[in-house]
Design an enzyme around this catalytic site. Structure first.
Site, PDB file in Angstrom:
ATOM      1  CG  LEU A  75      -0.824   5.761  -6.781  1.00 13.33           C
ATOM      2  CD1 LEU A  75      -2.107   5.321  -6.105  1.00 13.33           C
ATOM      3  CD2 LEU A  75      -1.055   5.989  -8.264  1.00 13.33           C
ATOM      4  CG  ASP A 128      24.982  -1.328   2.390  1.00 10.74           C
ATOM      5  OD1 ASP A 128      25.125  -2.560   2.245  1.00 10.74           O
ATOM      6  OD2 ASP A 128      25.576  -0.485   1.688  1.00 10.74           O
TER       7      ASP A 128
END
Length: 336
Positions: A75, A128
């Site tokens: 949205l 990561d």
């Protein structure tokens, strides 16, 4: 965009309709931290991680994350971002990397989700690249630091900002009119006779008071050149610095507010009048039918605005960023 269920009833979510909002300059800064621990922290800041330079890659990932916000959140409106800047700041006392993502554009809606998406993407990339040497990492403290622009102006997170953050980002609020004497005049034959309540004048009064101005309740005058022209001269003589007039700017036979302003004026301020029409046209093309006017009467600036409650609210939003600076120019203070 809205989603409808099988029985054609609307679902409980929808993309906000921003078509009638006016594009304004928007900026937002989000922040978060990677808790790296004492072993991994020096490897990050010294750029010695086995996968490569995590700080550089995090900045790149943050740029990409901000641009992908509308793809990640269904949205969220897609926006043409004009600025994305990501900073990774080591915090040795906590063995942490503090990540900032700043986004800016000119649009009908804000860029806080883009800033948050950028900060998250940068933090996940740091995670990561660091996890091969330290699996016990943490990501936290992600929040919007501040946002500015639109009709709400500046919003600061309740947790505040430190001095370095304020110095680097310089959040800007609307310039204040603290204790500046102002007046609001509603032009309407019917309202002056008490046939209906004035709704536009109080909107302008509230808008000026939010900026800190000293203003009484709106005065209501009948349509026509007089008594408005005489009242404006009197207000200027009393030291009032800004007068906002609402009503009487249309094409009707009794709409004479612009003529009253010109009758009282020492000089016109055509640029502000044209700016007002141009910005109002971003709400509705009918704005080009308005004869909005701006003049100077002595040391007082006078604005003739449309008479509807909605137009008054939109007009206050348009003018609020300019009023203090315009007064400074009248006083010879020049440009900031």
């Amino acid at each position: 965009m809205s989603h409808r269920m099988g029985n054609d009833s609307p679902a409980a979510f929808h993309m906000a309709d921003i078509r009638n909002k006016r594009p304004t300059r928007r900026r937002a800064v989000a922040v978060g931290e990677l808790a790296a621990g004492p072993d991994a922290f020096p490897l990050i800041v010294e750029r010695r991680l086995p996968k490569g330079d995590a700080l550089v890659m995090a900045e790149i990932a943050g740029l990409q994350g901000a641009k992908m916000a509308s793809a990640l959140m269904p949205l969220c409106h897609p926006l043409p971002l004009e600025l994305v800047q990501v900073r990774c700041v080591p915090v040795p006392e906590r063995h942490a990397i503090r990540v900032y993502c700043e986004c800016a554009t000119e649009a009908r809606t804000g860029v806080e989700m883009e800033a948050l998406a950028g900060a998250n993407a940068a933090l996940l990339t740091l995670y990561d690249l660091t996890k091969p040497v330290e699996p016990a990492l943490g990501i936290g403290g992600i929040r919007l630091l501040f946002k500015e622009g639109g009709k709400s102006g500046l919003w600061l997170h309740p947790e505040g900002m430190d001095d370095d953050e304020r110095a680097h980002y310089g959040p800007r609020d609307l310039a204040r009119l603290d204790d500046v004497p102002c007046a609001v005049l509603t032009l309407s034959d019917r309202a002056s006779r008490g046939e209906y309540a004035d709704r536009s004048g109080p909107v302008l009064v509230d808008g000026l008071r939010r900026l800190g101005a000293r203003v009484s309740d709106a005065e209501i005058l009948p349509d026509g050149i007089e008594p408005l022209a005489g009242r404006l001269r009197a207000l200027a003589g009393e030291g009032v610095r800004i007068a906002l007039c609402t009503g009487g700017t249309g094409l009707g036979p009794k709409d004479a507010t612009p003529e009253a302003l010109r009758a009282a004026a020492d000089r016109s301020v055509d640029g502000l009048a044209e700016m007002f029409r141009s910005e109002s046209a971003k709400h509705t093309p009918l704005a080009w039918l308005s004869r909005a006017e701006v003049v100077q009467v002595g040391g007082m600036l006078v604005f003739a605005l449309p008479g509807s409650q909605r137009a008054a609210k939109q007009g206050m939003d348009i003018l609020a960023p300019l009023l203090a600076h315009a007064l400074a120019m009248v006083d010879g203070e020049g440009h900031p």
